[in-house]
Design a protein around this motif. Structure first.
Motif, PDB file in Angstrom:
ATOM      1  N   PHE B  50       0.871  -1.181   0.000  1.00  0.00           N
ATOM      2  CA  PHE B  50       0.000   0.000   0.000  1.00  0.00           C
ATOM      3  C   PHE B  50       0.909   1.233   0.000  1.00  0.00           C
ATOM      4  O   PHE B  50       1.747   1.407   0.895  1.00  0.00           O
ATOM      5  N   VAL B  51       0.755   2.082  -1.016  1.00  0.00           N
ATOM      6  CA  VAL B  51       1.669   3.213  -1.187  1.00  0.00           C
ATOM      7  C   VAL B  51       1.246   4.379  -0.290  1.00  0.00           C
ATOM      8  O   VAL B  51       0.148   4.921  -0.438  1.00  0.00           O
ATOM      9  N   VAL B  52       2.112   4.752   0.648  1.00  0.00           N
ATOM     10  CA  VAL B  52       1.853   5.898   1.518  1.00  0.00           C
ATOM     11  C   VAL B  52       2.378   7.171   0.849  1.00  0.00           C
ATOM     12  O   VAL B  52       1.729   8.211   0.876  1.00  0.00           O
ATOM     13  N   LYS B  53       3.547   7.073   0.226  1.00  0.00           N
ATOM     14  CA  LYS B  53       4.150   8.239  -0.421  1.00  0.00           C
ATOM     15  C   LYS B  53       5.024   7.759  -1.573  1.00  0.00           C
ATOM     16  O   LYS B  53       5.713   6.753  -1.445  1.00  0.00           O
ATOM     17  N   GLY B  54       4.949   8.485  -2.686  1.00  0.00           N
ATOM     18  CA  GLY B  54       5.806   8.134  -3.810  1.00  0.00           C
ATOM     19  C   GLY B  54       5.042   7.531  -4.966  1.00  0.00           C
ATOM     20  O   GLY B  54       3.807   7.460  -4.946  1.00  0.00           O
ATOM     21  N   LEU B  55       5.791   7.087  -5.952  1.00  0.00           N
ATOM     22  CA  LEU B  55       5.210   6.625  -7.216  1.00  0.00           C
ATOM     23  C   LEU B  55       6.016   5.429  -7.714  1.00  0.00           C
ATOM     24  O   LEU B  55       7.250   5.430  -7.647  1.00  0.00           O
ATOM     25  N   LEU B  56       5.303   4.429  -8.218  1.00  0.00           N
ATOM     26  CA  LEU B  56       5.966   3.221  -8.754  1.00  0.00           C
ATOM     27  C   LEU B  56       5.366   2.883 -10.114  1.00  0.00           C
ATOM     28  O   LEU B  56       4.277   3.325 -10.458  1.00  0.00           O
ATOM     29  N   LYS B  57       6.098   2.036 -10.866  1.00  0.00           N
ATOM     30  CA  LYS B  57       5.545   1.514 -12.124  1.00  0.00           C
ATOM     31  C   LYS B  57       5.722   0.001 -12.161  1.00  0.00           C
ATOM     32  O   LYS B  57       6.752  -0.524 -11.714  1.00  0.00           O
ATOM     33  N   THR B  58       4.700  -0.680 -12.689  1.00  0.00           N
ATOM     34  CA  THR B  58       4.746  -2.123 -12.935  1.00  0.00           C
ATOM     35  C   THR B  58       4.960  -2.289 -14.431  1.00  0.00           C
ATOM     36  O   THR B  58       4.141  -1.809 -15.215  1.00  0.00           O
ATOM     37  N   GLN B 154      -7.704  11.321 -22.246  1.00  0.00           N
ATOM     38  CA  GLN B 154      -8.493  10.632 -21.211  1.00  0.00           C
ATOM     39  C   GLN B 154      -7.639  10.412 -19.963  1.00  0.00           C
ATOM     40  O   GLN B 154      -8.082  10.645 -18.837  1.00  0.00           O
ATOM     41  N   LEU B 155      -6.381  10.001 -20.165  1.00  0.00           N
ATOM     42  CA  LEU B 155      -5.490   9.769 -19.020  1.00  0.00           C
ATOM     43  C   LEU B 155      -5.197  11.084 -18.308  1.00  0.00           C
ATOM     44  O   LEU B 155      -5.161  11.149 -17.075  1.00  0.00           O
ATOM     45  N   TYR B 156      -5.007  12.127 -19.095  1.00  0.00           N
ATOM     46  CA  TYR B 156      -4.716  13.440 -18.505  1.00  0.00           C
ATOM     47  C   TYR B 156      -5.879  13.924 -17.639  1.00  0.00           C
ATOM     48  O   TYR B 156      -5.679  14.459 -16.548  1.00  0.00           O
ATOM     49  N   GLU B 157      -7.100  13.719 -18.135  1.00  0.00           N
ATOM     50  CA  GLU B 157      -8.278  14.125 -17.345  1.00  0.00           C
ATOM     51  C   GLU B 157      -8.390  13.318 -16.066  1.00  0.00           C
ATOM     52  O   GLU B 157      -8.769  13.825 -15.016  1.00  0.00           O
ATOM     53  N   GLN B 158      -8.038  12.007 -16.165  1.00  0.00           N
ATOM     54  CA  GLN B 158      -8.187  11.117 -15.005  1.00  0.00           C
ATOM     55  C   GLN B 158      -7.094  11.368 -13.952  1.00  0.00           C
ATOM     56  O   GLN B 158      -7.384  11.390 -12.762  1.00  0.00           O
ATOM     57  N   TYR B 159      -5.871  11.519 -14.386  1.00  0.00           N
ATOM     58  CA  TYR B 159      -4.743  11.661 -13.454  1.00  0.00           C
ATOM     59  C   TYR B 159      -3.828  12.824 -13.855  1.00  0.00           C
ATOM     60  O   TYR B 159      -2.676  12.592 -14.261  1.00  0.00           O
ATOM     61  N   PRO B 160      -4.303  14.066 -13.741  1.00  0.00           N
ATOM     62  CA  PRO B 160      -3.478  15.195 -14.212  1.00  0.00           C
ATOM     63  C   PRO B 160      -2.116  15.277 -13.517  1.00  0.00           C
ATOM     64  O   PRO B 160      -1.123  15.623 -14.158  1.00  0.00           O
ATOM     65  N   THR B 161      -2.053  14.934 -12.217  1.00  0.00           N
ATOM     66  CA  THR B 161      -0.787  15.082 -11.481  1.00  0.00           C
ATOM     67  C   THR B 161       0.281  14.097 -11.977  1.00  0.00           C
ATOM     68  O   THR B 161       1.474  14.358 -11.854  1.00  0.00           O
ATOM     69  N   LEU B 162      -0.181  12.962 -12.541  1.00  0.00           N
ATOM     70  CA  LEU B 162       0.771  11.965 -13.048  1.00  0.00           C
ATOM     71  C   LEU B 162       1.709  12.580 -14.083  1.00  0.00           C
ATOM     72  O   LEU B 162       2.901  12.242 -14.138  1.00  0.00           O
ATOM     73  N   PHE B 163       1.172  13.516 -14.889  1.00  0.00           N
ATOM     74  CA  PHE B 163       1.938  14.102 -15.986  1.00  0.00           C
ATOM     75  C   PHE B 163       3.061  15.018 -15.503  1.00  0.00           C
ATOM     76  O   PHE B 163       3.967  15.336 -16.255  1.00  0.00           O
ATOM     77  N   GLN B 164       2.984  15.434 -14.231  1.00  0.00           N
ATOM     78  CA  GLN B 164       4.077  16.236 -13.664  1.00  0.00           C
ATOM     79  C   GLN B 164       5.133  15.341 -13.028  1.00  0.00           C
ATOM     80  O   GLN B 164       6.196  15.809 -12.635  1.00  0.00           O
ATOM     81  N   ARG B 165       4.815  14.066 -12.888  1.00  0.00           N
ATOM     82  CA  ARG B 165       5.708  13.189 -12.122  1.00  0.00           C
ATOM     83  C   ARG B 165       6.458  12.178 -12.989  1.00  0.00           C
ATOM     84  O   ARG B 165       7.420  11.572 -12.508  1.00  0.00           O
ATOM     85  N   VAL B 166       5.999  11.932 -14.210  1.00  0.00           N
ATOM     86  CA  VAL B 166       6.699  10.950 -15.056  1.00  0.00           C
ATOM     87  C   VAL B 166       6.972  11.546 -16.437  1.00  0.00           C
ATOM     88  O   VAL B 166       6.201  12.392 -16.916  1.00  0.00           O
ATOM     89  N   PRO B 167       8.040  11.090 -17.107  1.00  0.00           N
ATOM     90  CA  PRO B 167       8.336  11.607 -18.449  1.00  0.00           C
ATOM     91  C   PRO B 167       7.331  11.094 -19.484  1.00  0.00           C
ATOM     92  O   PRO B 167       6.670  10.073 -19.266  1.00  0.00           O
ATOM     93  N   LYS B 168       7.247  11.803 -20.597  1.00  0.00           N
ATOM     94  CA  LYS B 168       6.301  11.449 -21.670  1.00  0.00           C
ATOM     95  C   LYS B 168       6.526  10.032 -22.193  1.00  0.00           C
ATOM     96  O   LYS B 168       5.593   9.354 -22.599  1.00  0.00           O
TER      97      LYS B 168
END
Lengths: 187, 187
Positions: B50-58, B154-168
């Motif tokens: 369970f992620v408390v802080k931070g970001l991961l990718k599978t 669609q992804l941008y609308e769903q998770y706008p903050t993701l786009f500030q945290r990962v490269p294109k």
């Protein structure tokens, strides 16, 4: 019809005859003709269906008239518009019988009642939903990773009998490719 | 760290302070540095995170060296190689920290123990898994129905903050399109 349902539950949990009889009393049996829509876009959705016999598709048609198939459901599969069922939104999908269909269904209220009363049933649905989640993860990976031919081959390996029951145009609508693309691949 | 976990459970169920303290006792807290792999292809997988802080990718990397991202996981998301966790297969995915990560985890044995002892917890995981299932259904529809630009929007609308945290390039690997396609769309 209930024998198939018993096998279904016993994939994950054990039930005594009395327990199963009780569970079974929540289900209703019905039949639909080929081409019937068991759920139509805009419907209130209150039922989850277990397919005893036959084949259905969950689909939408876009603004260009192109069909997109979210799910096929054949014998021993569960089907509903789960988004609508779980969020009380109106149905966003049509679910159509592609053959004569024999089905068992129960209401969401009865599913919740059964889960309240019998932790085993809640266990069953947790594990069954996990299994559905894993299948969708596999499908996402196939969609982002594979070209049309690999998608086709993978589906054929997973559900060979499906290809005898639905036309190629529906396979294309499920794989997210055009019928023309499959034709170019001599499929 | 446990406050976030309590909010997570209370999305679907109510717990007394004593009940939550008991649930919490099954979890272990740990931190990972950026670039750490919490699961590596071939690992035995026995934990759910369970992620408390931070970001991961599978993700997986195919034979051409191209990366395909099954899932991002940020604050308040659960993550594991669920296929491996539930089937006892070896891991088929890598899970990598894209930032410094604070995480709570418990073992599958402890999850099952908690579900056995507390039907409420089984209820939570049934409903949480249903929610994951619905998200995957939406993603499948986006993948089979939408072109690259619509997927991106669609992804941008769903998770706008993701786009500030990962490269294109990672957004492209998640959407199942090439980085070049996004560039051609001036993204």
């Amino acid at each position: 019809m209930c024998i198939a349902l018993r096998h279904q539950f016993e994939e994950f949990i054990q039930l005594t005859d009395e327990e199963f009889e009780y569970v079974c009393s929540f289900f209703h049996a019905t039949k639909f003709n080929k081409h019937s829509l068991i759920i139509q876009i805009g419907d209130v959705v209150d039922r989850e269906y277990f397919v005893v016999k036959g084949l259905l598709k969950t689909f939408v048609t876009d603004e260009n008239g192109k069909e997109h198939i979210l799910q096929f459901a054949m014998e021993n599969w569960w089907v509903s518009d789960y988004q609508a069922l779980n969020t009380k939104e109106r149905a966003g999908f049509n679910i159509e019988c592609l053959e004569e269909v024999e089905i068992l269904y129960f209401s969401l209220a009865d599913k919740n009642k059964l889960c309240d009363e019998m932790p085993k049933i809640e266990r069953f649905f947790r594990l069954k939903t996990t299994s559905g989640f894993l299948n969708l993860q596999k499908r996402v990976m196939v969609l982002i990773k594979n070209d049309a031919l690999s998608r086709y081959k993978q589906l054929y390996e997973q559900y060979p009998t499906l290809f005898q029951r639905v036309p190629k145009s529906m396979i294309a609508a499920y794989l997210g490719v055009t019928r023309e693309t499959l034709s170019r691949l001599s499929i």
